[in-house]
Design an enzyme around this catalytic site. Structure first.
Site, short mmCIF file in Angstrom:
data_model
loop_
_atom_site.label_atom_id
_atom_site.label_comp_id
_atom_site.label_asym_id
_atom_site.label_seq_id
_atom_site.Cartn_x
_atom_site.Cartn_y
_atom_site.Cartn_z
CG ASP A 122 -29.97 -26.88 -25.02
OD1 ASP A 122 -29.01 -26.51 -23.94
OD2 ASP A 122 -29.99 -27.19 -25.99
CG ASP A 128 -26.10 -24.84 -23.58
OD1 ASP A 128 -26.66 -25.73 -22.81
OD2 ASP A 128 -26.43 -23.82 -24.49
#
Length: 505
Positions: free
Chosen positions: A90, A93
């Protein structure tokens, strides 16, 4: 995302704004191309789509253009007996969060549907970006009455700073089902699949039918087993505070139904919208739009049919859409929609650019619908014409590309000055080609804390952006300002497509 109070056109001031508000309005909306140097919107479009290749998870294809990335997370879902490889990380990360991924897919599809004809050669790349998401969403919805909504333990992941190619953190799988409902994430997933079915209708009819059929089943599950996914004890610890469903699930059910109606033309979905308009609170928080709150998007999407004279029974949605437009006009905007001194839309909370691109997309889409219907929006003391909405949307895009007090682009790789130290693991750590040896969980901290620019340029990434005073710290630890996300870029693809074809709108 905090819930906002309702706001309708009648609430806006009938008298002219103050002198200061007038100055702000004129400064934001009277800018001409000569105010700043012109932008290469086609180049920015190319880069905004390329960004998604840097976010890919799974086995990368031979035509992968972001060459410093390698295969990653090739066993996702295996310990749970399912194949959940692929999809997108997303943000900065290494987690695959299904809720924002589905919203990103929906907005990429909407960009192609409304502005694909303006994309030129980039349309193919935009369609490929949609398919990378929907191929994953099909895997995540392959089991009836189940949606796999996340892969990766966020606390384990956020405790490390390592490349996705080196990942050894927990790849926990989270799901919603009959006993643990998630109408919000399932409704958004249905919307994404339905919207994408329109994209592929002529390009790949068989794939389009598969997407639509699956969207129907996922929506039925979302509607039958109602509840917010983050209210489930088995899910809350994994999805909160990262992507909690603060706004509830009702808007996603209307959003999913709206896209299913647009994709299938089945009357049952229109009847569902009419029947549930009040129950599912279509008129709430009309100036919010993002991965957690779809209200403004619902109203703009449905209004297209109303403005075309095909759905008078849905007139209230147009009224809500008009109210949304008035709520974000400079000078008379809602208290929760403010503008920075430099003219950027600003809403409280992190990653402000998500609001800038999503709300600007709606401005541009609605201006298109209004123009075709020869309609204007009455906002108290003034009327909002389609050209006005286009100018405001363009002003936001130009701010992102460098027309701002910092004189810097907030898109990596665009312009002469842009963020160099973005909060992004893969970008900030040496590539596998440059550093074949594994970089462990805590070894990456040296790179996270380094003042040096990221070694790998994530071209096209748009970061969270400056604060309310237009100041920007180009520093990894300031993640709210320096972290890119897929849901910032997805609406921007549509905006850049239009302005690449109409640079002086």
């Amino acid at each position: 995302m905090a819930r906002n109070a309702r706001r309708f056109p009648a609430d806006f001031p009938a008298s002219p704004p103050s002198f200061c508000q007038t100055i702000l309005l004129l400064s934001l909306l009277s800018l001409t191309p000569s105010t700043f140097a012109g932008h290469d919107y086609a180049d920015a479009l190319h880069k905004s789509i390329l960004f998604f290749e840097g976010q890919r998870s799974g086995r990368l294809p031979p035509d992968q253009r972001v060459r410093w990335r390698r295969d990653s997370a090739l066993h996702d879902g295996a310990t749970f007996g399912v194949d959940l490889t692929g999809g997108y990380y997303d943000a900065g990360d290494n987690i695959k969060f299904g809720f924002p991924m589905a919203f990103s897919a929906t907005m990429l599809s909407w960009s192609v549907i409304d502005f694909g004809r303006n994309m030129g050669a980039e349309r193919r790349n935009a369609v490929m970006a949609v398919r990378w998401a929907t191929d994953y969403l099909l895997k995540a919805t392959a089991v009836p009455d189940v949606v796999y909504v996340q892969v990766g333990d966020p606390y384990s992941d956020h405790n490390c700073w390592e490349r996705p190619e080196d990942m050894d953190t927990l790849r926990t799988v989270y799901r919603v089902d009959r006993n643990h409902p998630g109408s919000d994430v399932a409704g958004e997933t249905a919307a994404a699949l339905a919207a994408a079915s329109i994209v592929f209708r002529s390009l790949d009819p068989a794939y389009s039918r598969l997407l639509l059929d699956r969207a129907v089943k996922v929506f039925e599950f979302a509607d039958k087993y109602r509840g917010a996914y983050s209210n489930s004890n088995s899910l809350r610890a994994g999805v909160c505070p990262f992507y909690c469903s603060v706004n509830g699930y009702q808007d996603e059910l209307l959003w999913g139904a709206a896209w299913l109606h647009k994709a299938s033309r089945r009357r049952e979905y229109r009847e569902y919208i009419v029947r549930n308009e009040v129950i599912l609170r279509a008129g709430d928080t009309i100036n919010e739009f993002g991965w957690d709150n779809k209200h403004a998007g619902i109203n703009v999407l449905i209004s297209k049919e109303v403005l075309m004279g095909r759905a008078n029974d849905l007139r209230s949605f147009q009224n809500n859409a008009d109210g949304f437009i008035c709520s974000i006009l400079p000078g008379i905007s809602h208290p929760q929609v403010q503008y920075s001194p430099g003219g950027l839309i600003f809403k409280a909370g992190g990653s402000n650019m998500q609001h800038v691109t999503s709300l600007s997309f709606l401005l541009l889409a609605y201006s298109k619908y209004l123009s075709h219907a020869n309609h204007v929006v009455p906002c108290g003391w003034r009327s909002a014409y389609p050209a006005l909405l286009q100018r405001l949307a363009k002003r936001q895009v130009d701010y992102i590309l460098g027309d701002n007090p910092m004189r810097m682009s907030y898109m990596v790789g665009y312009g002469e000055r842009y963020p160099r130290r973005i909060h992004h693991r893969a970008s900030s750590l040496p590539s596998v080609a440059a550093h074949p040896a594994r970089i462990g969980c805590k070894e990456g901290s040296l790179y996270f804390l380094s003042p040096n620019p990221n070694p790998n340029m994530l071209v096209g990434a748009v970061v969270g952006g400056p604060n309310s005073t237009d100041a920007f710290p180009d520093s990894r630890p300031f993640f709210q300002e320096s972290e890119p996300t897929t849901y910032i870029n997805a609406p921007l693809v549509g905006l850049l497509s239009f302005f690449s074809a109409h640079p002086y709108s």
